[in-house]
Scaffold this active site. Structure first.
Site, PDB file in Angstrom:
ATOM      1  N   ASP A 114     -65.769 109.714 -49.185  1.00  0.00           N
ATOM      2  CA  ASP A 114     -64.864 108.586 -49.020  1.00  0.00           C
ATOM      3  C   ASP A 114     -63.478 108.154 -48.739  1.00  0.00           C
ATOM      4  O   ASP A 114     -62.274 109.494 -49.867  1.00  0.00           O
ATOM      5  CB  ASP A 114     -65.115 107.482 -50.182  1.00  0.00           C
ATOM      6  CG  ASP A 114     -64.679 106.477 -50.787  1.00  0.00           C
ATOM      7  OD1 ASP A 114     -64.823 105.511 -49.640  1.00  0.00           O
ATOM      8  OD2 ASP A 114     -63.941 105.855 -51.540  1.00  0.00           O
ATOM      9  N   ILE A 142     -29.925  81.248 -50.967  1.00  0.00           N
ATOM     10  CA  ILE A 142     -27.926  81.682 -50.673  1.00  0.00           C
ATOM     11  C   ILE A 142     -28.051  82.779 -50.366  1.00  0.00           C
ATOM     12  O   ILE A 142     -27.902  83.313 -51.183  1.00  0.00           O
ATOM     13  CB  ILE A 142     -27.149  80.937 -50.928  1.00  0.00           C
ATOM     14  CG1 ILE A 142     -28.192  78.936 -51.751  1.00  0.00           C
ATOM     15  CG2 ILE A 142     -26.041  80.590 -50.813  1.00  0.00           C
ATOM     16  CD1 ILE A 142     -26.398  78.384 -52.994  1.00  0.00           C
ATOM     17  N   GLY A 178     -53.363  83.406 -45.606  1.00  0.00           N
ATOM     18  CA  GLY A 178     -53.515  83.877 -44.590  1.00  0.00           C
ATOM     19  C   GLY A 178     -52.724  84.752 -44.173  1.00  0.00           C
ATOM     20  O   GLY A 178     -52.561  85.282 -42.988  1.00  0.00           O
ATOM     21  N   ASP A 229     -65.215 107.605 -55.567  1.00  0.00           N
ATOM     22  CA  ASP A 229     -64.607 107.753 -56.813  1.00  0.00           C
ATOM     23  C   ASP A 229     -65.200 105.718 -57.078  1.00  0.00           C
ATOM     24  O   ASP A 229     -65.056 105.498 -58.268  1.00  0.00           O
ATOM     25  CB  ASP A 229     -63.217 107.613 -56.629  1.00  0.00           C
ATOM     26  CG  ASP A 229     -62.737 106.169 -55.909  1.00  0.00           C
ATOM     27  OD1 ASP A 229     -63.390 105.851 -54.820  1.00  0.00           O
ATOM     28  OD2 ASP A 229     -61.562 105.803 -56.373  1.00  0.00           O
ATOM     29  N   CYS A 287     -89.585 119.555 -68.772  1.00  0.00           N
ATOM     30  CA  CYS A 287     -88.537 120.293 -67.967  1.00  0.00           C
ATOM     31  C   CYS A 287     -88.870 120.370 -66.227  1.00  0.00           C
ATOM     32  O   CYS A 287     -90.109 119.397 -66.024  1.00  0.00           O
ATOM     33  CB  CYS A 287     -89.182 122.004 -67.997  1.00  0.00           C
ATOM     34  SG  CYS A 287     -90.573 122.453 -68.136  1.00  0.00           S
ATOM     35  N   GLU A 320     -49.656  84.556 -54.217  1.00  0.00           N
ATOM     36  CA  GLU A 320     -50.891  84.933 -54.727  1.00  0.00           C
ATOM     37  C   GLU A 320     -51.125  85.967 -53.197  1.00  0.00           C
ATOM     38  O   GLU A 320     -52.611  86.579 -53.822  1.00  0.00           O
ATOM     39  CB  GLU A 320     -51.703  83.601 -54.929  1.00  0.00           C
ATOM     40  CG  GLU A 320     -51.617  82.360 -55.408  1.00  0.00           C
ATOM     41  CD  GLU A 320     -52.479  81.577 -55.836  1.00  0.00           C
ATOM     42  OE1 GLU A 320     -53.248  81.381 -55.261  1.00  0.00           O
ATOM     43  OE2 GLU A 320     -52.325  80.284 -56.255  1.00  0.00           O
ATOM     44  N   HIS A 321     -50.366  86.368 -52.497  1.00  0.00           N
ATOM     45  CA  HIS A 321     -50.925  87.249 -51.681  1.00  0.00           C
ATOM     46  C   HIS A 321     -50.953  89.095 -52.873  1.00  0.00           C
ATOM     47  O   HIS A 321     -50.709  88.965 -53.335  1.00  0.00           O
ATOM     48  CB  HIS A 321     -49.932  87.242 -51.027  1.00  0.00           C
ATOM     49  CG  HIS A 321     -50.714  88.509 -49.817  1.00  0.00           C
ATOM     50  ND1 HIS A 321     -50.944  89.521 -49.425  1.00  0.00           N
ATOM     51  CD2 HIS A 321     -50.452  87.686 -48.211  1.00  0.00           C
ATOM     52  CE1 HIS A 321     -51.307  89.822 -48.123  1.00  0.00           C
ATOM     53  NE2 HIS A 321     -51.572  88.747 -47.745  1.00  0.00           N
ATOM     54  N   ASP A 330     -69.636 103.828 -53.970  1.00  0.00           N
ATOM     55  CA  ASP A 330     -70.001 104.595 -53.431  1.00  0.00           C
ATOM     56  C   ASP A 330     -71.451 105.581 -53.821  1.00  0.00           C
ATOM     57  O   ASP A 330     -72.201 106.265 -53.694  1.00  0.00           O
ATOM     58  CB  ASP A 330     -69.113 105.431 -54.396  1.00  0.00           C
ATOM     59  CG  ASP A 330     -67.637 105.636 -53.240  1.00  0.00           C
ATOM     60  OD1 ASP A 330     -67.489 105.066 -51.949  1.00  0.00           O
ATOM     61  OD2 ASP A 330     -67.030 105.990 -53.993  1.00  0.00           O
ATOM     62  N   GLY A 386     -47.938  83.905 -44.439  1.00  0.00           N
ATOM     63  CA  GLY A 386     -47.158  84.545 -45.104  1.00  0.00           C
ATOM     64  C   GLY A 386     -46.990  83.215 -46.201  1.00  0.00           C
ATOM     65  O   GLY A 386     -47.045  82.328 -47.196  1.00  0.00           O
TER      66      GLY A 386
END
Length: 751
Positions: free
Chosen positions: A425, A499, A491, A639, A16, A464-465, A643, A493
């Protein structure tokens, strides 16, 4: 010249919070000991001492003499420790079973239950037998109480020991006399001794039930790290243990693998999931010269990383160290019952002993005097005080659980009522935790929003973005558009050819950031809508067809539906609300504005979150915060694994039920439904439960304040009236009934 030494000792046998208090008191009295911090949850003690005055062996011997055991630092999953934590439950179950038998044979006839023809002597022997079993099961309390007497540091265990031992021995003596004198009717208090020990055991079990969570969190943090690494030696791949990785080693990380150590990317391009460390929900693009963090997950491409930090210097190890330090340095919240018992226990013992001596010297018999001694101890028995906290805690926590709130300890209950600053957060707590398409803007009439989404999803499915999945998911029920000549521009585009509707020839298609479109010399002037989207904290992707912007897709990790109402509720309770996040300031500002939070800190790593919390606790200024100096008690709501340091550093950790196991284990309160409105409800339930605990303690002490003087014989000379041990036991029982009844009334509360 003397030197100071600091050691950490692993202690088994603390059952305790009062055990930790007893160890601290004993060590603080020892010459040469400068400072002691005993952590009941972590089962250890950090002792600062002068080795020239006192040796470590003497410190360990002192703890052992108190009834506890010093062990060499075991793993967090030590079987010995696991057995130690399971024993209170087993003892409680067996004690309850034995206690039912004691109650049946002591009170069954009065309650109208059949006696099965047992004689008074036989029933008394059965009571003695089962009470002896309960005493054996609760022997740790007797041992602790006896040793605390011997060390002249009596606590609650001492009074439990003295009162139950007195009731048991007195009953045993009367039972023995009745065996030889058939006309003697024994007065027995076996059921009092049994019930006292059962109720105290219940309190011990509740303490043990919530113990060890922080150590589990640290164990899981340790488990995040990779066990092996693929090192390139003479251009050949070789798997080695993570312990053998050295600074400067070149490590190859394939798609789906954990990055084993901190380092710098020297070759390759990929998206890396850093949510476990930074809290960022969107995978981060990694290219040459970018920093890679150990324990994060490589999502797509291949990476070559030059190791820069290993062992205790990695970011993950630093997080673990921060959690451990925050846990061990956090001042334990002293329970109200322990504070009062510090003075109550020795006072009762002195009163009982003084009453015994007074009546003996007044010429009364030993039997008369010992009866008064017993009456004082029995009526002052801490049964009601032992029930005051656990019964209210059980009712309060069960009410909260019914509403989706898990309050894990009485410490959390006490602290929640004192909180005056709530720090959230952002990612996964105030927001959903995953990027979603929020806006599709058409810049040309013949490219409606549906068609723009079809085009974007058709090319993004090859990408893969990190944002590609959100766009593809948004268009999952739409038919695709045939594209060709796909090319990724890391990094920036992606580009392809397709068409368009109404055309026969292929045209150039570009998707990317504002800078990528600018680089292609495509005019994006007068795009006010684009500016508005970016100011709102959204990530924008421009769609260009045949060197002309035709649309914009915006994505954002959206605010949860309950976030705004939760913040409003907390403010209405008079609490300050703040937000910490690892995201960039533009995004954080936009989310804070929407949630109506004025106090924010952006672009902070996990260690910095804990540091911000600590600065507020120490009344140090936070940049751009208008927060007056005060005694701030902070609740942190988070969460993620990242954190954990802030949850540990804060006065109260509140974890989202949808978060990681580590965040949940680190939190003192868990919101099972993942509903932020429950933050205010958790604080309200905690305050309500603490009020009930104080009411219970009041009733427990009313009986003592009134009963102890009468039990000591204060009215005997003037009225001839004496409080017998039997009546004292009844009064003690009534105090327990009032406490339990008050706790049961909590069921009527509705939220």
């Amino acid at each position: 010249m003397s030197s100071t030494k600091i050691i950490q000792l692993e202690i088994l046998g603390m059952h305790c919070a009062n055990c930790a208090l007893n160890i601290e008191r004993a060590l603080n009295k020892a010459e040469g000991v400068n400072d002691v911090q005993v952590n009941y949850a972590m089962e250890n003690a950090v002792v600062e001492f002068d080795p020239e005055i006192i040796k470590q062996d003497n410190i360990e011997s002192l703890i052992n003499r108190l009834g506890y055991k010093i062990v060499s630092t075991p793993p967090l999953t030590s079987p010995q420790r696991g057995m130690e934590q399971n024993r209170p439950k087993i003892r409680l179950v067996l004690s309850v079973l034995a206690g039912i038998s004691v109650l049946y044979f002591s009170m069954g006839v009065m309650l109208g239950l059949p006696d099965f023809g047992f004689s008074m002597v036989s029933a008394s022997l059965v009571q003695f037998f089962f009470t002896s079993i309960i005493i054996y099961l609760s022997r740790s309390i007797w041992i602790s109480g006896f040793k605390s007497f011997r060390m002249l540091q009596p606590g609650m265990d001492a009074l439990v020991f003295l009162s139950t031992a007195t009731a048991f021995i007195f009953s045993l003596i009367n039972l023995i006399i009745s065996l030889f004198k058939k006309d003697f009717t024994p007065t027995l208090y076996f059921e009092s001794a049994a019930l006292i020990l059962i109720f105290i055991s219940l309190g011990k079990y509740l303490e043990a039930f919530t113990k060890g969570k922080t150590s589990e969190a640290i164990k899981k943090l340790i488990g995040l790290g990779a066990k092996e690494a693929t090192v390139l030696i003479d251009n050949k791949e070789k798997k080695i243990s993570i312990k053998d990785v050295k600074i400067g080693d070149i490590i190859l990380v394939k798609p789906g693998e954990k990055i084993p150590v901190d380092g710098i990317v020297i070759e390759g391009y990929s998206a890396v999931d850093e949510k476990a460390i930074t809290g960022e929900s969107i995978p981060v693009e990694k290219k040459v010269n970018d920093i890679a963090i150990g324990a994060t997950i490589n999502k797509t491409g291949y990476l070559k990383i030059k190791c820069s930090r290993v062992g205790k210097n990695t970011m993950l190890s630093q997080i673990i160290i921060i959690v451990e330090e925050a846990i061990n340095n956090k001042a334990p919240v002293q329970k109200l019952v322990d504070k009062i018992s510090y003075y109550f226990t020795p006072s009762v013992i002195v009163i009982a002993a003084a009453s015994l001596v007074f009546w003996l010297f007044s010429g009364y018999s030993f039997g008369f005097s010992i009866s008064i001694f017993m009456a004082v101890l029995v009526i002052a028995c801490p049964c009601a005080m032992g029930l005051a906290t656990p019964t209210a805690v059980m009712m309060g926590t069960s009410l909260a659980v019914a509403k989706g709130i898990l309050i894990k300890s009485s410490r959390a209950l006490e602290m929640a009522g004192k909180i005056n600053l709530i720090v959230f957060d952002k990612t996964g707590t105030l927001t959903e935790g995953e990027p979603k398409v929020t806006d599709i803007v058409s810049l040309k009439s013949h490219y409606d929003t549906k068609y723009l989404l079809q085009i974007a999803a058709s090319i993004e499915k090859y990408s893969e973005h990190p944002l590609a999945d959100a766009i593809v998911d948004k268009a999952k029920y739409l038919p695709g558009v045939e594209v060709s000549d796909f090319k990724s521009h890391p990094g920036k585009g992606i580009s392809a050819r397709f068409i368009p509707v109404g055309r026969k020839d292929k045209v150039d298609l570009l998707l990317g950031t504002r800078s990528f479109i600018d680089l292609k010399n495509i005019s994006i002037q007068s795009m006010t809508k684009l500016d508005d989207l970016e100011q709102a904290g959204k990530t924008t992707i421009i769609i260009s067809v045949d060197n002309e912007p035709v649309g914009v897709i915006a994505l954002r990790d959206n605010l949860k539906k309950s976030s705004k109402t939760a913040v409003k509720s907390l403010k209405s309770m008079g609490l300050k609300v703040a937000m910490l996040s690892g995201d960039n300031k533009t995004v954080v500002d936009a989310i804070a504005k929407e949630a109506e939070i004025e106090l924010i800190v952006a672009e902070v790593l996990p260690a910095d979150k804990a540091k911000v919390i600590k600065k507020i606790q120490n009344n140090q200024p936070i940049e751009n915060w208008k927060l007056e100096t005060g005694n701030w008690r902070i609740a942190f709501v988070g969460d993620g694994i990242n954190d954990a340091p802030a949850l540990a550093q804060a006065d109260l950790g509140i974890a989202m039920g949808s978060g990681t196991d580590i965040a949940i284990e680190s939190g003192d309160i868990v919101l099972i439904k993942n509903d932020l409105d429950d933050v205010a409800k958790a604080i309200d339930y905690s305050k309500y439960t603490m009020r009930k605990i104080k009411h219970n303690l009041f009733w427990a002490f009313v009986y003592n304040i009134v009963g102890i003087p009468i039990a000591a014989g204060l009215l005997y000379n003037s009225t001839g009236w004496l409080l017998s041990p039997a009546i004292a036991a009844a009064a003690m029982a009534m105090s327990s009934v009032s406490v339990v009844s008050n706790s049961l009334l909590m069921k009527r509360r509705q939220q």
